[in-house]
Design an enzyme around this catalytic site. Structure first.
Site, PDB file in Angstrom:
ATOM      1  N   GLU A 169      43.444  54.151  64.955  1.00 41.21           N
ATOM      2  CA  GLU A 169      43.199  55.587  64.877  1.00 41.21           C
ATOM      3  C   GLU A 169      44.050  56.224  63.764  1.00 41.21           C
ATOM      4  OE1 GLU A 169      41.973  57.795  67.970  1.00 41.21           O
ATOM      5  OE2 GLU A 169      41.447  56.141  69.371  1.00 41.21           O
ATOM      6  N   GLY A 170      44.126  55.568  62.535  1.00 42.29           N
ATOM      7  CA  GLY A 170      44.886  56.024  61.450  1.00 42.29           C
ATOM      8  C   GLY A 170      46.290  55.654  61.587  1.00 42.29           C
TER       9      GLY A 170
END
Length: 387
Positions: free
Chosen positions: A369-370
């Site tokens: 998620e990044g």
């Protein structure tokens, strides 16, 4: 716990804690070691769906629990204390749901609600953004959706998709206009049972092994035009808005890992005696435990700060606060888990004790998620814009 919850909210968090300890914990070691988790894991998944953990965010009018994100984050933390992989599977359904809740129409919201509450489908959904050559640079994806009459035809491959093998519906990001760059990306709903949808290899992961992670392949998949989420060309914006909301939820998983590591270390430090006293009485260990506690509580507070901002000023950009929460919590989950191994010494390095697994689970918190490198790019960008 830093969350200030009313009785109903706390009851739900206590339910999650009880479920995790009674239904998940007895099988964690076995499922973590399994090459393929098998039916037992899916039985536990089904129980979680039946209780409603995958539909926490769904408004009550669509059959969900309609919970706020304070409660959701606290629930995820409790699940992650027992197993971050299981918590990841539950949270990933929330990730796939968010673009539809934010930008979908009533029929689309009901479709997801029916899937995530178990009325139809598996009870799980998935967010399909990452591709083999488009991870941190999500705009570099090559999956395409071509409009043909009243349909779109999707072709492409997504990878590292949490719940890829268990989801019954996917939120898919695909290019509808190659000439427009990120403004040519759109978001779509794709059901798993549509012809042309197939599931690729399941990843044999270092940690979070109680979550399912696979490739998802789309080969000439026809979907109705009404499966477009929101507007054409807005998909990249929707994805980034979704990640801003999802990153603090990842942070809550990371905090769950850190809290479990701290709890295990404190327990051991009371029991282990050296030089005539429990090691918690030795300053070197006591101060390390204090630092672990500080990091865990500050990480939790970063999540709460994000949520305070989100609810107080919903029209404000909260990307920075989301990035800080995710980045800091991800980093300290690794640090605290490693410190727990150090405190337990040789036992910490043994699979007989849970803390080595916490290290393996924690590492992904800095990646998915990044990546935390991307979070620092985001945060520094806000600083550079200041004058």
């Amino acid at each position: 716990m830093g969350y200030i919850l009313n009785k109903d909210q706390q009851d739900l968090v206590d339910l999650a804690k009880d479920f995790a300890q009674k239904k998940v914990a007895p099988f964690v070691a076995e499922l973590d070691r399994a090459e393929v988790p098998g039916e037992k894991l899916y039985e536990i998944y089904k129980e979680a769906v039946d209780i409603g953990f995958c539909g926490l965010e769904i408004p009550e009018e669509y059959g969900g629990m309609g919970q706020d994100y304070y409660t959701v984050a606290a629930v995820y933390e409790e699940l992650a204390k027992v197993d971050a992989g299981f918590a990841t599977a539950v949270a990933a359904s929330g990730l796939g749901l968010k673009p539809v809740l934010q930008h979908g129409n009533d029929a689309q919201k009901q479709l997801y609600a029916d899937n995530l509450t178990g009325e139809k489908g598996s009870g799980f959904c998935a967010f399909c953004l990452t591709e083999p050559n488009a991870g941190s640079d999500a705009a570099a994806g090559t999956t395409v959706a071509v409009k043909q009459g009243d349909e779109y035809v999707i072709n492409g491959t997504k990878c590292f998709i949490t719940n890829g093998g268990v989801a019954s519906v996917f939120t898919v990001f695909a290019i509808t206009d190659k000439t427009k760059g990120v403004k040519g990306i759109s978001a779509f709903i794709v059901e798993k049972d549509r012809p042309g949808v197939s599931i690729g290899k399941e990843e044999d992961k270092m940690g979070i092994r109680l979550s399912n992670t696979t490739e998802v392949i789309f080969q000439d998949v026809h979907i109705p035009a009404d499966h477009l989420i929101g507007q054409e060309g807005k998909g990249f914006v929707y994805a980034m808005q979704t990640l801003d909301l999802a990153r603090p939820m990842v942070a809550s998983l990371a905090v769950g890992i850190a809290q479990r590591a701290l709890d295990e270390a404190v327990k051991y430090a009371h029991e282990r005696v050296t030089f005539g006293k429990p090691i918690i009485k030795h300053e070197a260990i006591a101060f390390k435990l204090a630092d672990m506690d500080i990091k865990t509580e500050v990480a939790r507070s970063a999540i709460i700060n994000f949520l305070n901002t989100y609810y107080a000023e919903p029209k404000r950009n909260y990307t920075r606060e989301a990035a800080i929460a995710k980045c800091y919590a991800g980093d300290i989950s690794v640090e605290v888990a490693l410190d727990a191994v150090q405190i337990l010494g040789g036992f910490g390095y043994s699979r007989e004790y849970p803390v080595e697994k916490l290290v393996r689970d924690a590492k992904i918190m800095q990646i998915y998620e990044g990546t935390n490198e991307v979070q620092r790019i985001v945060i520094s960008g806000f600083l550079a814009a200041k004058k």
